[in-house]
Design a protein around this motif. Structure first.
Motif, PDB file in Angstrom:
ATOM      1  N   MET A  27       0.862  -1.170   0.000  1.00  0.00           N
ATOM      2  CA  MET A  27       0.000   0.000   0.000  1.00  0.00           C
ATOM      3  C   MET A  27       0.904   1.226   0.000  1.00  0.00           C
ATOM      4  O   MET A  27       2.100   1.116   0.249  1.00  0.00           O
ATOM      5  CB  MET A  27      -0.929  -0.005   1.210  1.00  0.00           C
ATOM      6  N   VAL A  28       0.359   2.366  -0.285  1.00  0.00           N
ATOM      7  CA  VAL A  28       1.147   3.593  -0.254  1.00  0.00           C
ATOM      8  C   VAL A  28       1.167   4.094   1.188  1.00  0.00           C
ATOM      9  O   VAL A  28       0.114   4.327   1.786  1.00  0.00           O
ATOM     10  CB  VAL A  28       0.551   4.654  -1.205  1.00  0.00           C
ATOM     11  N   ALA A  66       4.776  -0.153   0.067  1.00  0.00           N
ATOM     12  CA  ALA A  66       5.368  -1.157   0.952  1.00  0.00           C
ATOM     13  C   ALA A  66       4.292  -1.783   1.816  1.00  0.00           C
ATOM     14  O   ALA A  66       3.172  -1.285   1.891  1.00  0.00           O
ATOM     15  CB  ALA A  66       6.435  -0.516   1.842  1.00  0.00           C
ATOM     16  N   ASP A  67       4.661  -2.847   2.491  1.00  0.00           N
ATOM     17  CA  ASP A  67       3.823  -3.432   3.525  1.00  0.00           C
ATOM     18  C   ASP A  67       4.121  -2.638   4.796  1.00  0.00           C
ATOM     19  O   ASP A  67       5.246  -2.675   5.310  1.00  0.00           O
ATOM     20  CB  ASP A  67       4.176  -4.915   3.706  1.00  0.00           C
ATOM     21  N   ALA A  68       3.135  -1.907   5.285  1.00  0.00           N
ATOM     22  CA  ALA A  68       3.357  -0.990   6.406  1.00  0.00           C
ATOM     23  C   ALA A  68       3.926  -1.690   7.637  1.00  0.00           C
ATOM     24  O   ALA A  68       4.899  -1.222   8.226  1.00  0.00           O
ATOM     25  CB  ALA A  68       2.049  -0.274   6.759  1.00  0.00           C
ATOM     26  N   ALA A 176      12.996   3.444  -7.570  1.00  0.00           N
ATOM     27  CA  ALA A 176      12.128   4.583  -7.896  1.00  0.00           C
ATOM     28  C   ALA A 176      10.692   4.149  -8.163  1.00  0.00           C
ATOM     29  O   ALA A 176       9.759   4.899  -7.869  1.00  0.00           O
ATOM     30  CB  ALA A 176      12.691   5.336  -9.100  1.00  0.00           C
ATOM     31  N   ARG A 177      10.495   2.947  -8.694  1.00  0.00           N
ATOM     32  CA  ARG A 177       9.128   2.478  -8.998  1.00  0.00           C
ATOM     33  C   ARG A 177       8.245   2.426  -7.750  1.00  0.00           C
ATOM     34  O   ARG A 177       7.025   2.437  -7.846  1.00  0.00           O
ATOM     35  CB  ARG A 177       9.168   1.098  -9.656  1.00  0.00           C
ATOM     36  N   ASP A 178       8.854   2.344  -6.554  1.00  0.00           N
ATOM     37  CA  ASP A 178       8.093   2.241  -5.306  1.00  0.00           C
ATOM     38  C   ASP A 178       8.030   3.551  -4.531  1.00  0.00           C
ATOM     39  O   ASP A 178       7.632   3.566  -3.373  1.00  0.00           O
ATOM     40  CB  ASP A 178       8.701   1.149  -4.415  1.00  0.00           C
TER      41      ASP A 178
END
Length: 188
Positions: A27-28, A66-68, A176-178
């Motif tokens: 998730m963002v 990422a996975d928070a 950069a994609r993330d």
């Protein structure tokens, strides 16, 4: 009890990763939020040890995919290790460098450093150095192994630079994609 629960959770997470059963829920999330929570987690330990925490992560506005929970776990593990292996009067911090290709998030310390002969082994499960300075520090040898596995589960990388007696730098390389800036963020 908290320490024992943490050890058990680390063993379970390591087993899940090795069995290919660890779910990464992307998730963002706010980099500021994750780093702030991780710093808050280790502040008590740092104060008790007389170690100062410095961070450039406050109002960056940077978000990552990422996975928070797992990303927070990575940051807490790295910061906790940094504090544990830094003597009284030392410093621990988080630095950030962004290029066109990646974001480099570095947890650094002015601690005891890692001997050259141990650098290649520190990410192995249950590895504990024979260095006399390390023997006085509590730990199972699972934190760095799990941290590297969680970073790799995100398809990121983790590097380490260290100098004996001068400290260590653990850098998470986030492609950069993330990385997103000033977009809608899911806070947790």
């Amino acid at each position: 009890a908290d320490h024992l629960l943490s050890v058990i959770n680390n063993i379970l997470d390591t087993t899940r990763i090795q069995a290919g059963m660890l779910d990464i829920n992307l998730m963002v999330i706010s980099l500021d939020e994750v780093c702030g929570n991780a710093v808050a987690y280790v502040e008590g330990l740092a104060v008790r040890k007389g170690v100062a925490i410095e961070s450039v992560i406050e109002q960056t506005g940077i978000n990552v995919k990422a996975d928070a929970q797992r990303f927070k776990q990575v940051m807490m593990n790295l910061l906790e290790n940094a504090v544990k292996y830094t003597p009284q009067g030392g410093k621990v911090g988080i630095d950030l460098e962004q290029t066109e290709k990646e974001l480099r998030l570095t947890v650094w310390d002015t601690g005891i450093g890692i001997p050259d002969e141990d650098i290649n082994n520190i990410f192995e499960p249950f590895y504990r150095s024979e260095n006399r300075y390390v023997q006085d520090v509590e730990g199972t040898g699972l934190g760095l192994s799990l941290t590297k596995q969680l970073v790799q589960a995100h398809d990121w990388s983790l590097t380490v630079d260290s100098e004996l007696g001068a400290g260590s730098r653990f850098t998470i390389h986030i492609p950069a994609r993330d990385i997103t800036e000033h977009s809608k963020t899911v806070y947790y």
